[in-house]
Structures are given as C-alpha cells and as structure tokens.
Design an enzyme around this catalytic site. Sequence first.
Site, PDB file in Angstrom:
ATOM      1  N   SER A  13      60.848 -29.841  57.231  1.00 56.04           N
ATOM      2  CA  SER A  13      61.664 -30.006  56.019  1.00 56.04           C
ATOM      3  C   SER A  13      62.857 -30.931  56.283  1.00 56.04           C
ATOM      4  O   SER A  13      63.275 -31.681  55.400  1.00 56.04           O
ATOM      5  CB  SER A  13      62.114 -28.648  55.455  1.00 56.04           C
ATOM      6  OG  SER A  13      63.105 -28.073  56.253  1.00 56.04           O
ATOM      7  N   ASN A  14      63.397 -30.893  57.492  1.00 58.38           N
ATOM      8  CA  ASN A  14      64.480 -31.841  57.806  1.00 58.38           C
ATOM      9  C   ASN A  14      63.951 -33.268  57.881  1.00 58.38           C
ATOM     10  O   ASN A  14      64.598 -34.197  57.395  1.00 58.38           O
ATOM     11  CB  ASN A  14      65.181 -31.450  59.109  1.00 58.38           C
ATOM     12  CG  ASN A  14      66.226 -30.378  58.896  1.00 58.38           C
ATOM     13  OD1 ASN A  14      67.288 -30.635  58.328  1.00 58.38           O
ATOM     14  ND2 ASN A  14      65.914 -29.150  59.306  1.00 58.38           N
ATOM     15  N   ASN A 107      70.455 -34.325  67.097  1.00 60.38           N
ATOM     16  CA  ASN A 107      69.742 -33.074  66.811  1.00 60.38           C
ATOM     17  C   ASN A 107      70.460 -32.313  65.716  1.00 60.38           C
ATOM     18  O   ASN A 107      71.668 -32.477  65.526  1.00 60.38           O
ATOM     19  CB  ASN A 107      69.707 -32.216  68.085  1.00 60.38           C
ATOM     20  CG  ASN A 107      68.980 -30.897  67.893  1.00 60.38           C
ATOM     21  OD1 ASN A 107      67.899 -30.862  67.288  1.00 60.38           O
ATOM     22  ND2 ASN A 107      69.560 -29.818  68.380  1.00 60.38           N
ATOM     23  N   HIS A 109      71.113 -28.326  64.623  1.00 58.02           N
ATOM     24  CA  HIS A 109      70.976 -26.948  65.102  1.00 58.02           C
ATOM     25  C   HIS A 109      71.437 -25.982  64.007  1.00 58.02           C
ATOM     26  O   HIS A 109      72.488 -26.204  63.397  1.00 58.02           O
ATOM     27  CB  HIS A 109      71.807 -26.743  66.376  1.00 58.02           C
ATOM     28  CG  HIS A 109      71.662 -25.366  66.925  1.00 58.02           C
ATOM     29  ND1 HIS A 109      70.521 -24.952  67.590  1.00 58.02           N
ATOM     30  CD2 HIS A 109      72.467 -24.285  66.853  1.00 58.02           C
ATOM     31  CE1 HIS A 109      70.652 -23.682  67.910  1.00 58.02           C
ATOM     32  NE2 HIS A 109      71.824 -23.256  67.484  1.00 58.02           N
TER      33      HIS A 109
HETATM   34  C1  GAR Z   1      65.629 -26.069  61.337  1.00 59.33           C
HETATM   35  O1  GAR Z   1      66.312 -24.931  60.854  1.00 59.33           O
HETATM   36  C2  GAR Z   1      66.337 -26.647  62.535  1.00 59.33           C
HETATM   37  O2  GAR Z   1      67.733 -26.576  62.436  1.00 59.33           O
HETATM   38  C3  GAR Z   1      65.833 -25.769  63.633  1.00 59.33           C
HETATM   39  O3  GAR Z   1      64.483 -25.576  63.351  1.00 59.33           O
HETATM   40  C4  GAR Z   1      64.279 -25.664  61.949  1.00 59.33           C
HETATM   41  C5  GAR Z   1      63.212 -26.701  61.680  1.00 59.33           C
HETATM   42  O4  GAR Z   1      62.864 -26.708  60.323  1.00 59.33           O
HETATM   43  N1  GAR Z   1      66.010 -26.364  64.911  1.00 59.33           N
HETATM   44  C6  GAR Z   1      66.196 -25.667  66.023  1.00 59.33           C
HETATM   45  O5  GAR Z   1      66.245 -24.456  66.038  1.00 59.33           O
HETATM   46  C7  GAR Z   1      66.339 -26.496  67.266  1.00 59.33           C
HETATM   47  N2  GAR Z   1      66.435 -25.637  68.429  1.00 59.33           N
HETATM   48  P1  GAR Z   1      62.099 -27.938  59.710  1.00 59.33           P
HETATM   49  O6  GAR Z   1      60.868 -28.160  60.602  1.00 59.33           O
HETATM   50  O7  GAR Z   1      61.714 -27.490  58.344  1.00 59.33           O
HETATM   51  O8  GAR Z   1      63.023 -29.114  59.718  1.00 59.33           O
END
Ligand code: GAR
Length: 201
Positions: A13-14, A107, A109
Amino acid sequence: KKNIGVLASGRGSNLQSIMDACAAGRIPARVAVVISNNKDAYALERARQAGIAAVAVNTGDYPDKAEYEKYIVDILKEHNVHLVCLAGYMRLVGKTLLEAFPGRVMNIHPALLPAFPGLHGQEQAWRYGVKYSGCTVHFVDEGMDTGPIILQAVVPVHDDDTADTLAARILEQEHRIYPEAINLYCTGKLVVEGRKVRILK
Ligand code: GAR
C-alpha cells in the site's frame, strides 16, 4: 525526473501511495522498478498493473546476504535508480546495498522512532500502552531503524483501539508522509548533517 526503486515484501500500500504521487505529479520522479524477496507479494502485482518492472528475488538462491544484495544492486542500476525506497521490506539492509546507494536509501517505519523499532511497531506500541504513536520516514543506515529521521506523524491511541485499528490509523499517515518525504528529497530540500535532517524552505 529521478528514478525510484522500491523494495517491498508484502501488500504494497505504501508502494501504491508512492506510484500514485508520482503519477499525479506530486513527486518529480517515477517508480522504475519494484523488487520483492517474496514472489507472492501483492506489491509486485501492483507494479505490473501500473506497467512498472516487477522483480522477485529468492534469497534462498544466494549463498549470503552480500551476493543477494549484489544482485539487487545490479537490477537497481540497470534501471538507473537514484533513490531506493523500502516500503514494507522485511529484511535488514546490509553494507552491499548501502554502499552502492550512499545516503540514498529511505524507509518508513510504523512507530515513532526510536521507540518500537523492528517488526510490528504498531502492535508493540499498542501493547506498551502509549497514548500516541505514529510513523517515521528515515534514511537507512546499517542499524535496525536507526538512521536520520526525515519526517514523523503522530496519531492518538484510543482506549477502544486494537492493534489493527491503531495500525490502520497509522497507515493513513504513512501514505501521506512517505510521498512527502520523497518529494522533499527529489526536490533537493533535504540536508543531512550527522543525525539531523534539515528541511529547506
Ligand atoms: C507498513 O505499515 C510499513 O510501515 C511497515 O510494513 C507495512 C507495509 O505495508 N514496515 C515495517 O514494519 C518495516 N519494518 P504495505 O506493504 O501496505 O506498504
């Protein structure tokens, strides 16, 4: 326009928020390639749907992290990538990748660093009982979520939250501040002085 390479392990989603911001002209860049250590990551499907190169890399095919990262670096260089964005990339980045892109790996977080680094930052914060949490965009160094902080957003924790409702509230802010941080980088507004990242007007 700068080329961005995105590393993602999951739903993406990011990644989507970054692709959307590029497509809308809110970031003067394009996502040139998406790489995943998980061939089933929905992030890869999102890239394909947007007509962006999507590459799955199986860590098990490489003798060690350096070799695995060397391969990733080759792909990123092939696509003339300038900035590498980790978006739900669930592996610690090592020397090989960082030395190939010095000061050019970011990144997001899902907690207010330096609190709750590592996996499941949202759930760690919820379990701890904090009243506020949020998310952090930072440059990546060799530590676990320890690099210079670019932007943060704060969200309240409500009494009736679960780890999941809190994570959803944090995710909305992730989708806002990650594209914003990338835009600041791409427009030359970020100055890194040691641990401090200054944002030019
Ligand atoms: C997001 O919440 C991101 O911040 C987190 O994983 C999720 C990925 O969601 N990242 C971490 O925890 C990094 N250690 P997405 O695949 O929908 O972007």
